[in-house]
Write a protein that holds these residues in place. Structure first.
Motif, PDB file in Angstrom:
ATOM      1  N   ASN A   1      11.805   4.830   2.472  1.00  0.00           N
ATOM      2  CA  ASN A   1      11.147   3.547   2.176  1.00  0.00           C
ATOM      3  C   ASN A   1      10.959   2.730   3.441  1.00  0.00           C
ATOM      4  O   ASN A   1      11.227   1.515   3.469  1.00  0.00           O
TER       5      ASN A   1
ATOM      6  N   TYR B   1       2.794   0.306  -3.948  1.00  0.00           N
ATOM      7  CA  TYR B   1       1.693   1.228  -3.695  1.00  0.00           C
ATOM      8  C   TYR B   1       1.375   1.338  -2.213  1.00  0.00           C
ATOM      9  O   TYR B   1       1.027   2.414  -1.726  1.00  0.00           O
TER      10      TYR B   1
ATOM     11  N   THR C   1      11.592  -0.727  -5.119  1.00  0.00           N
ATOM     12  CA  THR C   1      10.495  -0.165  -4.329  1.00  0.00           C
ATOM     13  C   THR C   1       9.638   0.821  -5.110  1.00  0.00           C
ATOM     14  O   THR C   1       8.570   1.214  -4.626  1.00  0.00           O
TER      15      THR C   1
ATOM     16  N   GLY D   1      -1.174   8.665   1.694  1.00  0.00           N
ATOM     17  CA  GLY D   1      -1.015   8.262   3.081  1.00  0.00           C
ATOM     18  C   GLY D   1      -2.261   7.668   3.717  1.00  0.00           C
ATOM     19  O   GLY D   1      -2.423   7.702   4.938  1.00  0.00           O
TER      20      GLY D   1
ATOM     21  N   VAL E   1       8.362   1.953   6.862  1.00  0.00           N
ATOM     22  CA  VAL E   1       7.059   2.055   7.496  1.00  0.00           C
ATOM     23  C   VAL E   1       7.217   1.695   8.969  1.00  0.00           C
ATOM     24  O   VAL E   1       8.071   0.883   9.337  1.00  0.00           O
TER      25      VAL E   1
ATOM     26  N   GLY F   1       4.588   6.219   7.643  1.00  0.00           N
ATOM     27  CA  GLY F   1       5.630   5.875   6.694  1.00  0.00           C
ATOM     28  C   GLY F   1       6.480   7.062   6.318  1.00  0.00           C
ATOM     29  O   GLY F   1       6.045   8.216   6.433  1.00  0.00           O
TER      30      GLY F   1
ATOM     31  N   SER G   1       8.417   7.935   3.025  1.00  0.00           N
ATOM     32  CA  SER G   1       8.673   7.499   1.656  1.00  0.00           C
ATOM     33  C   SER G   1      10.113   7.744   1.231  1.00  0.00           C
ATOM     34  O   SER G   1      10.657   6.984   0.426  1.00  0.00           O
TER      35      SER G   1
ATOM     36  N   SER H   1      -0.960   3.561   2.389  1.00  0.00           N
ATOM     37  CA  SER H   1      -0.614   3.725   0.980  1.00  0.00           C
ATOM     38  C   SER H   1       0.371   4.874   0.844  1.00  0.00           C
ATOM     39  O   SER H   1       0.268   5.883   1.547  1.00  0.00           O
ATOM     40  N   TRP H   2       1.315   4.719  -0.062  1.00  0.00           N
ATOM     41  CA  TRP H   2       2.286   5.783  -0.272  1.00  0.00           C
ATOM     42  C   TRP H   2       1.637   6.988  -0.940  1.00  0.00           C
ATOM     43  O   TRP H   2       2.068   8.116  -0.737  1.00  0.00           O
ATOM     44  N   SER H   3       0.589   6.743  -1.728  1.00  0.00           N
ATOM     45  CA  SER H   3      -0.110   7.825  -2.389  1.00  0.00           C
ATOM     46  C   SER H   3      -1.216   8.361  -1.497  1.00  0.00           C
ATOM     47  O   SER H   3      -2.237   7.716  -1.289  1.00  0.00           O
TER      48      SER H   3
END
Length: 124
Positions: free
Chosen positions: A77, A32, A28, A56, A79, A72, A74, A52-54
């Motif tokens: 992991n 992205y 994971t 949000g 969502v 999500g 992180s 997006s994880w970066s």
């Protein structure tokens, strides 16, 4: 490889709510963004929402804006898709997906790994 497992689907009356979860495992670290898509009987699979994880950042299909919320965790992991004010036309199999790409996140062809899907049925 990334494995995705969805849960939380079910049968609900119109106007009701459901929360879907999608847990990712495996490689994971290169992901992205994650997204939800859905496929209704006799129809093509369509985009629902992405995060997006970066940073949000989120994006939604017009048909679900104001009713659905993607979020999500992180650290886990995972969502989520909170679905409120559900309508019969929301009935579909909902799939989560993950991508390492940064653009055109509403395009299903940009997603590398998919879950098995979870059924959501909204009765009128």
């Amino acid at each position: 490889q990334v494995q995705l497992v969805e849960s939380g689907g079910g049968l609900v009356q119109a106007g009701g709510s459901l929360r879907l979860s999608c847990a990712a495992s495996g490689r994971t670290s290169s992901s992205y963004a994650m997204a939800w898509f859905r496929q209704a009987p006799g129809k093509e699979r369509e985009f629902v929402a992405t995060i997006s994880w970066s940073g949000g950042r989120t994006a939604y299909a017009d048909s679900v804006k104001g009713r659905f919320t993607i979020s999500g965790d992180s650290a886990k992991n995972t969502v989520y898709l909170q679905m409120n004010s559900l309508k019969p036309e929301d009935t579909a199999v909902y799939y989560c997906a993950v991508t390492g790409r940064r653009y055109f996140l509403s395009r299903q062809t940009n997603y590398d790994y998919w879950g098995q899907g979870t059924q959501v049925t909204v009765s009128s």
